[in-house]
Design a protein around this motif. Structure first.
Motif, PDB file in Angstrom:
ATOM      1  N   VAL A 238      12.466  10.649 -13.045  1.00 29.48           N
ATOM      2  CA  VAL A 238      11.474  11.009 -12.037  1.00 29.48           C
ATOM      3  C   VAL A 238      11.494   9.909 -10.973  1.00 29.48           C
ATOM      4  O   VAL A 238      11.671   8.732 -11.302  1.00 29.48           O
ATOM      5  CB  VAL A 238      10.060  11.128 -12.669  1.00 29.48           C
ATOM      6  N   ASP A 239      11.287  10.305  -9.710  1.00 29.42           N
ATOM      7  CA  ASP A 239      11.319   9.298  -8.646  1.00 29.42           C
ATOM      8  C   ASP A 239      10.109   8.364  -8.723  1.00 29.42           C
ATOM      9  O   ASP A 239       9.083   8.700  -9.305  1.00 29.42           O
ATOM     10  CB  ASP A 239      11.424   9.963  -7.268  1.00 29.42           C
ATOM     11  N   ILE A 240      10.249   7.198  -8.118  1.00 27.95           N
ATOM     12  CA  ILE A 240       9.220   6.153  -8.230  1.00 27.95           C
ATOM     13  C   ILE A 240       7.913   6.548  -7.567  1.00 27.95           C
ATOM     14  O   ILE A 240       6.851   6.097  -7.982  1.00 27.95           O
ATOM     15  CB  ILE A 240       9.713   4.794  -7.697  1.00 27.95           C
ATOM     16  N   TYR A 241       7.984   7.402  -6.546  1.00 28.82           N
ATOM     17  CA  TYR A 241       6.754   7.824  -5.874  1.00 28.82           C
ATOM     18  C   TYR A 241       5.933   8.734  -6.785  1.00 28.82           C
ATOM     19  O   TYR A 241       4.735   8.531  -6.957  1.00 28.82           O
ATOM     20  CB  TYR A 241       7.086   8.521  -4.551  1.00 28.82           C
ATOM     21  N   GLU A 242       6.581   9.726  -7.377  1.00 28.14           N
ATOM     22  CA  GLU A 242       5.879  10.660  -8.267  1.00 28.14           C
ATOM     23  C   GLU A 242       5.448   9.970  -9.565  1.00 28.14           C
ATOM     24  O   GLU A 242       4.475  10.387 -10.193  1.00 28.14           O
ATOM     25  CB  GLU A 242       6.727  11.895  -8.560  1.00 28.14           C
ATOM     26  N   LEU A 243       6.166   8.925  -9.955  1.00 28.74           N
ATOM     27  CA  LEU A 243       5.767   8.155 -11.141  1.00 28.74           C
ATOM     28  C   LEU A 243       4.488   7.357 -10.896  1.00 28.74           C
ATOM     29  O   LEU A 243       3.837   6.912 -11.835  1.00 28.74           O
ATOM     30  CB  LEU A 243       6.868   7.174 -11.554  1.00 28.74           C
ATOM     31  N   GLY A 244       4.135   7.174  -9.647  1.00 30.26           N
ATOM     32  CA  GLY A 244       2.938   6.401  -9.326  1.00 30.26           C
ATOM     33  C   GLY A 244       3.201   4.910  -9.225  1.00 30.26           C
ATOM     34  O   GLY A 244       2.273   4.103  -9.305  1.00 30.26           O
ATOM     35  N   LEU A 245       4.465   4.533  -9.048  1.00 27.17           N
ATOM     36  CA  LEU A 245       4.801   3.118  -8.952  1.00 27.17           C
ATOM     37  C   LEU A 245       4.507   2.539  -7.570  1.00 27.17           C
ATOM     38  O   LEU A 245       4.424   1.325  -7.408  1.00 27.17           O
ATOM     39  CB  LEU A 245       6.275   2.880  -9.298  1.00 27.17           C
ATOM     40  N   VAL A 246       4.356   3.412  -6.575  1.00 26.69           N
ATOM     41  CA  VAL A 246       4.036   2.965  -5.222  1.00 26.69           C
ATOM     42  C   VAL A 246       2.529   3.066  -5.051  1.00 26.69           C
ATOM     43  O   VAL A 246       1.956   4.150  -5.070  1.00 26.69           O
ATOM     44  CB  VAL A 246       4.771   3.825  -4.172  1.00 26.69           C
ATOM     45  N   TYR A 247       1.894   1.923  -4.893  1.00 27.80           N
ATOM     46  CA  TYR A 247       0.437   1.881  -4.759  1.00 27.80           C
ATOM     47  C   TYR A 247      -0.009   2.063  -3.318  1.00 27.80           C
ATOM     48  O   TYR A 247      -1.051   2.647  -3.056  1.00 27.80           O
ATOM     49  CB  TYR A 247      -0.109   0.559  -5.294  1.00 27.80           C
ATOM     50  N   ASP A 248       0.756   1.537  -2.367  1.00 30.77           N
ATOM     51  CA  ASP A 248       0.320   1.600  -0.973  1.00 30.77           C
ATOM     52  C   ASP A 248       1.518   1.396  -0.050  1.00 30.77           C
ATOM     53  O   ASP A 248       2.441   0.651  -0.386  1.00 30.77           O
ATOM     54  CB  ASP A 248      -0.721   0.503  -0.711  1.00 30.77           C
ATOM     55  N   VAL A 249       1.477   2.068   1.102  1.00 27.35           N
ATOM     56  CA  VAL A 249       2.462   1.862   2.162  1.00 27.35           C
ATOM     57  C   VAL A 249       1.655   1.598   3.429  1.00 27.35           C
ATOM     58  O   VAL A 249       0.896   2.456   3.874  1.00 27.35           O
ATOM     59  CB  VAL A 249       3.378   3.089   2.347  1.00 27.35           C
ATOM     60  N   GLN A 250       1.796   0.401   3.971  1.00 26.31           N
ATOM     61  CA  GLN A 250       1.070   0.013   5.179  1.00 26.31           C
ATOM     62  C   GLN A 250       2.076  -0.100   6.322  1.00 26.31           C
ATOM     63  O   GLN A 250       3.106  -0.749   6.177  1.00 26.31           O
ATOM     64  CB  GLN A 250       0.371  -1.331   4.966  1.00 26.31           C
ATOM     65  N   ILE A 251       1.740   0.551   7.445  1.00 30.78           N
ATOM     66  CA  ILE A 251       2.631   0.558   8.606  1.00 30.78           C
ATOM     67  C   ILE A 251       1.843   0.054   9.811  1.00 30.78           C
ATOM     68  O   ILE A 251       0.815   0.635  10.167  1.00 30.78           O
ATOM     69  CB  ILE A 251       3.168   1.976   8.892  1.00 30.78           C
ATOM     70  N   SER A 252       2.335  -1.007  10.427  1.00 31.28           N
ATOM     71  CA  SER A 252       1.667  -1.525  11.626  1.00 31.28           C
ATOM     72  C   SER A 252       2.102  -0.695  12.832  1.00 31.28           C
ATOM     73  O   SER A 252       3.085   0.050  12.779  1.00 31.28           O
ATOM     74  CB  SER A 252       2.027  -2.998  11.852  1.00 31.28           C
ATOM     75  N   ASP A 253       1.401  -0.857  13.937  1.00 30.35           N
ATOM     76  CA  ASP A 253       1.779  -0.103  15.134  1.00 30.35           C
ATOM     77  C   ASP A 253       3.055  -0.653  15.781  1.00 30.35           C
ATOM     78  O   ASP A 253       3.562  -0.086  16.734  1.00 30.35           O
ATOM     79  CB  ASP A 253       0.628  -0.017  16.133  1.00 30.35           C
ATOM     80  N   ASP A 254       3.603  -1.725  15.212  1.00 32.32           N
ATOM     81  CA  ASP A 254       4.900  -2.256  15.639  1.00 32.32           C
ATOM     82  C   ASP A 254       6.046  -1.784  14.740  1.00 32.32           C
ATOM     83  O   ASP A 254       7.193  -2.146  14.967  1.00 32.32           O
ATOM     84  CB  ASP A 254       4.883  -3.789  15.637  1.00 32.32           C
ATOM     85  N   GLY A 255       5.716  -1.026  13.690  1.00 33.61           N
ATOM     86  CA  GLY A 255       6.752  -0.539  12.778  1.00 33.61           C
ATOM     87  C   GLY A 255       7.073  -1.491  11.648  1.00 33.61           C
ATOM     88  O   GLY A 255       8.092  -1.336  10.975  1.00 33.61           O
ATOM     89  N   ASP A 256       6.205  -2.478  11.421  1.00 35.22           N
ATOM     90  CA  ASP A 256       6.386  -3.381  10.281  1.00 35.22           C
ATOM     91  C   ASP A 256       5.725  -2.725   9.070  1.00 35.22           C
ATOM     92  O   ASP A 256       4.577  -2.274   9.145  1.00 35.22           O
ATOM     93  CB  ASP A 256       5.753  -4.743  10.566  1.00 35.22           C
ATOM     94  N   VAL A 257       6.459  -2.664   7.964  1.00 39.27           N
ATOM     95  CA  VAL A 257       5.997  -1.935   6.785  1.00 39.27           C
ATOM     96  C   VAL A 257       5.844  -2.884   5.606  1.00 39.27           C
ATOM     97  O   VAL A 257       6.702  -3.728   5.364  1.00 39.27           O
ATOM     98  CB  VAL A 257       6.993  -0.804   6.415  1.00 39.27           C
ATOM     99  N   VAL A 258       4.747  -2.713   4.876  1.00 37.24           N
ATOM    100  CA  VAL A 258       4.528  -3.421   3.622  1.00 37.24           C
ATOM    101  C   VAL A 258       4.311  -2.354   2.552  1.00 37.24           C
ATOM    102  O   VAL A 258       3.445  -1.492   2.699  1.00 37.24           O
ATOM    103  CB  VAL A 258       3.306  -4.359   3.689  1.00 37.24           C
ATOM    104  N   VAL A 259       5.118  -2.425   1.499  1.00 36.79           N
ATOM    105  CA  VAL A 259       4.980  -1.512   0.375  1.00 36.79           C
ATOM    106  C   VAL A 259       4.447  -2.315  -0.807  1.00 36.79           C
ATOM    107  O   VAL A 259       5.030  -3.332  -1.184  1.00 36.79           O
ATOM    108  CB  VAL A 259       6.327  -0.857  -0.007  1.00 36.79           C
ATOM    109  N   VAL A 260       3.333  -1.855  -1.359  1.00 32.70           N
ATOM    110  CA  VAL A 260       2.775  -2.468  -2.563  1.00 32.70           C
ATOM    111  C   VAL A 260       3.163  -1.561  -3.713  1.00 32.70           C
ATOM    112  O   VAL A 260       2.852  -0.368  -3.708  1.00 32.70           O
ATOM    113  CB  VAL A 260       1.241  -2.616  -2.467  1.00 32.70           C
ATOM    114  N   MET A 261       3.876  -2.120  -4.670  1.00 29.67           N
ATOM    115  CA  MET A 261       4.367  -1.309  -5.788  1.00 29.67           C
ATOM    116  C   MET A 261       4.357  -2.096  -7.084  1.00 29.67           C
ATOM    117  O   MET A 261       4.144  -3.306  -7.091  1.00 29.67           O
ATOM    118  CB  MET A 261       5.777  -0.798  -5.499  1.00 29.67           C
ATOM    119  N   THR A 262       4.594  -1.376  -8.162  1.00 26.40           N
ATOM    120  CA  THR A 262       4.662  -1.990  -9.477  1.00 26.40           C
ATOM    121  C   THR A 262       5.895  -1.452 -10.196  1.00 26.40           C
ATOM    122  O   THR A 262       6.673  -0.681  -9.637  1.00 26.40           O
ATOM    123  CB  THR A 262       3.372  -1.697 -10.275  1.00 26.40           C
TER     124      THR A 262
END
Length: 108
Positions: A29-53
């Motif tokens: 199963v993919d990591i997104y559906e597994l619930g391993l990705v807790y948060d995806v933050q995208i700034s208005d400049d296109g900088d991304v922070v992914v919080v995962m486990t």
């Protein structure tokens, strides 16, 4: 260039699409559906922070999976930079899986 809210939403959708192409090596199963990705933050400049486990701190891909996530996120059009924050709080449990993942694994 600053992105609009609509552009950020589109980038977010594309990031999720990419995350759904990354599979846990021990669970089909993919990591997104597994619930391993807790948060995806995208700034208005296109900088991304992914919080995962990971499914466990001793996961055999503890070193390579976050790097794979970072590379996939960076490949999305509109992403300027990507950073992965790995956390074990809260601890991942099977309850975090989506209904789709539970169905795929025969848990429904």
């Amino acid at each position: 260039m600053k992105y609009t809210d609509e552009q950020i939403a589109d980038i977010g959708d594309n990031i999720i699409r990419e995350l759904k192409t990354i599979f846990d090596p021990e669970i089909p199963v993919d990591i997104y559906e597994l619930g391993l990705v807790y948060d995806v933050q995208i700034s208005d400049d296109g900088d991304v922070v992914v919080v995962m486990t990971l499914t466990s701190p001793n996961c055999p891909v503890a070193e390579s999976l976050p790097m794979e996530v970072e590379e996939k996120v960076k490949s999305v059009d509109g992403v300027n930079s990507a950073k992965i924050n790995l956390t074990f709080e809260p601890t991942w449990t099977k309850d975090m899986m989506s209904e789709e993942a539970r169905f795929e694994l025969g848990m429904l």
